[in-house]
Design a protein around this motif. Sequence first.
Motif, mmCIF file in Angstrom:
data_model
loop_
_atom_site.group_PDB
_atom_site.id
_atom_site.type_symbol
_atom_site.label_atom_id
_atom_site.label_comp_id
_atom_site.label_asym_id
_atom_site.label_seq_id
_atom_site.Cartn_x
_atom_site.Cartn_y
_atom_site.Cartn_z
ATOM 1 N N LEU A 8 0.844 -1.194 0.000
ATOM 2 C CA LEU A 8 0.000 0.000 0.000
ATOM 3 C C LEU A 8 0.886 1.253 0.000
ATOM 4 O O LEU A 8 0.656 2.203 -0.729
ATOM 5 C CB LEU A 8 -0.912 -0.002 1.232
ATOM 6 C CG LEU A 8 -1.705 1.281 1.462
ATOM 7 C CD1 LEU A 8 -2.795 1.420 0.405
ATOM 8 C CD2 LEU A 8 -2.326 1.291 2.846
ATOM 9 N N TYR A 9 1.909 1.229 0.832
ATOM 10 C CA TYR A 9 2.826 2.354 0.927
ATOM 11 C C TYR A 9 3.477 2.622 -0.421
ATOM 12 O O TYR A 9 3.596 3.755 -0.866
ATOM 13 C CB TYR A 9 3.910 2.075 1.977
ATOM 14 C CG TYR A 9 3.443 2.204 3.395
ATOM 15 C CD1 TYR A 9 2.105 2.457 3.695
ATOM 16 C CD2 TYR A 9 4.332 2.084 4.445
ATOM 17 C CE1 TYR A 9 1.687 2.573 5.004
ATOM 18 C CE2 TYR A 9 3.920 2.206 5.760
ATOM 19 C CZ TYR A 9 2.594 2.452 6.038
ATOM 20 O OH TYR A 9 2.188 2.573 7.331
ATOM 21 N N GLN A 10 3.885 1.538 -1.085
ATOM 22 C CA GLN A 10 4.532 1.703 -2.387
ATOM 23 C C GLN A 10 3.587 2.353 -3.385
ATOM 24 O O GLN A 10 3.989 3.193 -4.170
ATOM 25 C CB GLN A 10 5.005 0.352 -2.923
ATOM 26 C CG GLN A 10 6.342 -0.035 -2.324
ATOM 27 C CD GLN A 10 6.754 -1.446 -2.675
ATOM 28 O OE1 GLN A 10 6.060 -2.128 -3.415
ATOM 29 N NE2 GLN A 10 7.865 -1.891 -2.132
ATOM 30 N N GLU A 11 2.317 1.942 -3.328
ATOM 31 C CA GLU A 11 1.333 2.525 -4.257
ATOM 32 C C GLU A 11 1.196 4.025 -4.043
ATOM 33 O O GLU A 11 1.114 4.791 -4.994
ATOM 34 C CB GLU A 11 -0.040 1.868 -4.072
ATOM 35 C CG GLU A 11 -0.181 0.592 -4.864
ATOM 36 C CD GLU A 11 -1.455 -0.153 -4.531
ATOM 37 O OE1 GLU A 11 -2.435 0.510 -4.144
ATOM 38 O OE2 GLU A 11 -1.455 -1.392 -4.644
ATOM 39 N N VAL A 12 1.140 4.438 -2.781
ATOM 40 C CA VAL A 12 0.995 5.870 -2.488
ATOM 41 C C VAL A 12 2.231 6.632 -2.972
ATOM 42 O O VAL A 12 2.119 7.704 -3.569
ATOM 43 C CB VAL A 12 0.769 6.110 -0.973
ATOM 44 C CG1 VAL A 12 0.734 7.604 -0.673
ATOM 45 C CG2 VAL A 12 -0.517 5.449 -0.521
ATOM 46 N N ILE A 13 3.407 6.049 -2.756
ATOM 47 C CA ILE A 13 4.640 6.718 -3.181
ATOM 48 C C ILE A 13 4.684 6.837 -4.705
ATOM 49 O O ILE A 13 5.005 7.894 -5.249
ATOM 50 C CB ILE A 13 5.890 5.975 -2.648
ATOM 51 C CG1 ILE A 13 5.957 6.116 -1.129
ATOM 52 C CG2 ILE A 13 7.160 6.524 -3.296
ATOM 53 C CD1 ILE A 13 6.978 5.208 -0.468
ATOM 54 N N ILE A 14 4.316 5.759 -5.391
ATOM 55 C CA ILE A 14 4.330 5.789 -6.862
ATOM 56 C C ILE A 14 3.312 6.813 -7.370
ATOM 57 O O ILE A 14 3.598 7.607 -8.264
ATOM 58 C CB ILE A 14 4.062 4.380 -7.433
ATOM 59 C CG1 ILE A 14 5.272 3.488 -7.156
ATOM 60 C CG2 ILE A 14 3.772 4.443 -8.934
ATOM 61 C CD1 ILE A 14 5.040 2.006 -7.369
ATOM 62 N N ASP A 15 2.128 6.823 -6.748
ATOM 63 C CA ASP A 15 1.085 7.766 -7.146
ATOM 64 C C ASP A 15 1.554 9.215 -6.966
ATOM 65 O O ASP A 15 1.488 10.024 -7.896
ATOM 66 C CB ASP A 15 -0.179 7.485 -6.307
ATOM 67 C CG ASP A 15 -1.262 8.521 -6.567
ATOM 68 O OD1 ASP A 15 -1.399 8.962 -7.717
ATOM 69 O OD2 ASP A 15 -1.962 8.893 -5.611
ATOM 70 N N HIS A 16 2.066 9.528 -5.788
ATOM 71 C CA HIS A 16 2.530 10.907 -5.529
ATOM 72 C C HIS A 16 3.781 11.235 -6.342
ATOM 73 O O HIS A 16 4.002 12.383 -6.706
ATOM 74 C CB HIS A 16 2.802 11.116 -4.040
ATOM 75 C CG HIS A 16 1.574 11.469 -3.270
ATOM 76 N ND1 HIS A 16 1.240 12.765 -2.950
ATOM 77 C CD2 HIS A 16 0.592 10.680 -2.773
ATOM 78 C CE1 HIS A 16 0.094 12.762 -2.275
ATOM 79 N NE2 HIS A 16 -0.308 11.508 -2.148
ATOM 80 N N GLY A 17 4.608 10.204 -6.614
ATOM 81 C CA GLY A 17 5.816 10.428 -7.405
ATOM 82 C C GLY A 17 5.463 10.777 -8.843
ATOM 83 O O GLY A 17 6.085 11.640 -9.469
ATOM 84 N N LYS A 18 4.452 10.101 -9.373
ATOM 85 C CA LYS A 18 4.045 10.336 -10.767
ATOM 86 C C LYS A 18 3.181 11.577 -10.908
ATOM 87 O O LYS A 18 3.253 12.291 -11.893
ATOM 88 C CB LYS A 18 3.233 9.139 -11.273
ATOM 89 C CG LYS A 18 4.066 8.000 -11.798
ATOM 90 C CD LYS A 18 3.146 6.999 -12.494
ATOM 91 C CE LYS A 18 3.906 5.757 -12.929
ATOM 92 N NZ LYS A 18 2.990 4.605 -13.059
ATOM 93 N N ASN A 19 2.292 11.769 -9.944
ATOM 94 C CA ASN A 19 1.349 12.894 -9.992
ATOM 95 C C ASN A 19 1.454 13.714 -8.727
ATOM 96 O O ASN A 19 0.565 13.682 -7.880
ATOM 97 C CB ASN A 19 -0.102 12.385 -10.105
ATOM 98 C CG ASN A 19 -0.269 11.456 -11.279
ATOM 99 O OD1 ASN A 19 -0.101 11.852 -12.426
ATOM 100 N ND2 ASN A 19 -0.585 10.207 -10.990
ATOM 101 N N PRO A 20 2.577 14.414 -8.568
ATOM 102 C CA PRO A 20 2.753 15.148 -7.310
ATOM 103 C C PRO A 20 1.664 16.197 -7.107
ATOM 104 O O PRO A 20 1.267 16.867 -8.060
ATOM 105 C CB PRO A 20 4.123 15.789 -7.441
ATOM 106 C CG PRO A 20 4.642 15.472 -8.789
ATOM 107 C CD PRO A 20 3.679 14.584 -9.497
ATOM 108 N N ARG A 21 1.165 16.297 -5.889
ATOM 109 C CA ARG A 21 0.201 17.335 -5.542
ATOM 110 C C ARG A 21 0.987 18.619 -5.238
ATOM 111 O O ARG A 21 2.144 18.559 -4.846
ATOM 112 C CB ARG A 21 -0.607 16.946 -4.304
ATOM 113 C CG ARG A 21 -1.039 15.497 -4.228
ATOM 114 C CD ARG A 21 -1.892 15.039 -5.405
ATOM 115 N NE ARG A 21 -2.568 13.775 -5.096
ATOM 116 C CZ ARG A 21 -2.112 12.563 -5.407
ATOM 117 N NH1 ARG A 21 -0.972 12.433 -6.079
ATOM 118 N NH2 ARG A 21 -2.786 11.485 -5.068
ATOM 119 N N HIS A 22 0.324 19.747 -5.390
ATOM 120 C CA HIS A 22 0.954 21.034 -5.070
ATOM 121 C C HIS A 22 2.188 21.292 -5.926
ATOM 122 O O HIS A 22 3.118 21.971 -5.504
ATOM 123 C CB HIS A 22 1.356 21.111 -3.584
ATOM 124 C CG HIS A 22 0.204 20.920 -2.659
ATOM 125 N ND1 HIS A 22 -0.504 21.975 -2.131
ATOM 126 C CD2 HIS A 22 -0.374 19.792 -2.197
ATOM 127 C CE1 HIS A 22 -1.466 21.492 -1.365
ATOM 128 N NE2 HIS A 22 -1.418 20.173 -1.391
#
Length: 150
Positions: A8-22
């Motif tokens: 789950l942690y990896q998914e969140v990191i990949i998601d934020h890494g690819k589509n950074p917020r802010h």
Amino acid sequence: MNPELRMLYQEVIIDHGKNPRHFAALEGFTHKLEGFNPLCGDEITLYMRVEDNCIQQAGFTGHGCAISMASASLMCEALEGITLDEASALYQRFRHMVTSSEADFNPENLDKLTVLAGVRTFPSRIKCATLAWHTLEHAMKNETAPVTTE
Ligand code: ZN
């Protein structure tokens, strides 16, 4: 850490890494600082708009590995609406999380930032995770000279 949680942690990191917020330079910022992690080649510019000691808005631009981008993204999310003192305290807790042993780690008050706890098992990636925070720490002191994790 159990494997499902790690996944789950990896998914969140990949998601934020690819589509950074802010991920944007702020208009009307009060703080702006560049940070570099020469070990990995990560570069960010952090922007904040601070009023009455409270971080109203945070944003960043730059490029780097997924961990550095995810960390900056999650940090900016966490910063909005908190005071500078609270941001300093959060940085201390975050730094402790990524540098302490798993047994010693207390995730209290870290909320979503705990997704980055796994980097502690990869010492070479710790600076990727702390780059944004290191930059924040110096930006809060109103420094303007670029900072490096070295
Ligand atoms: Zn990196």
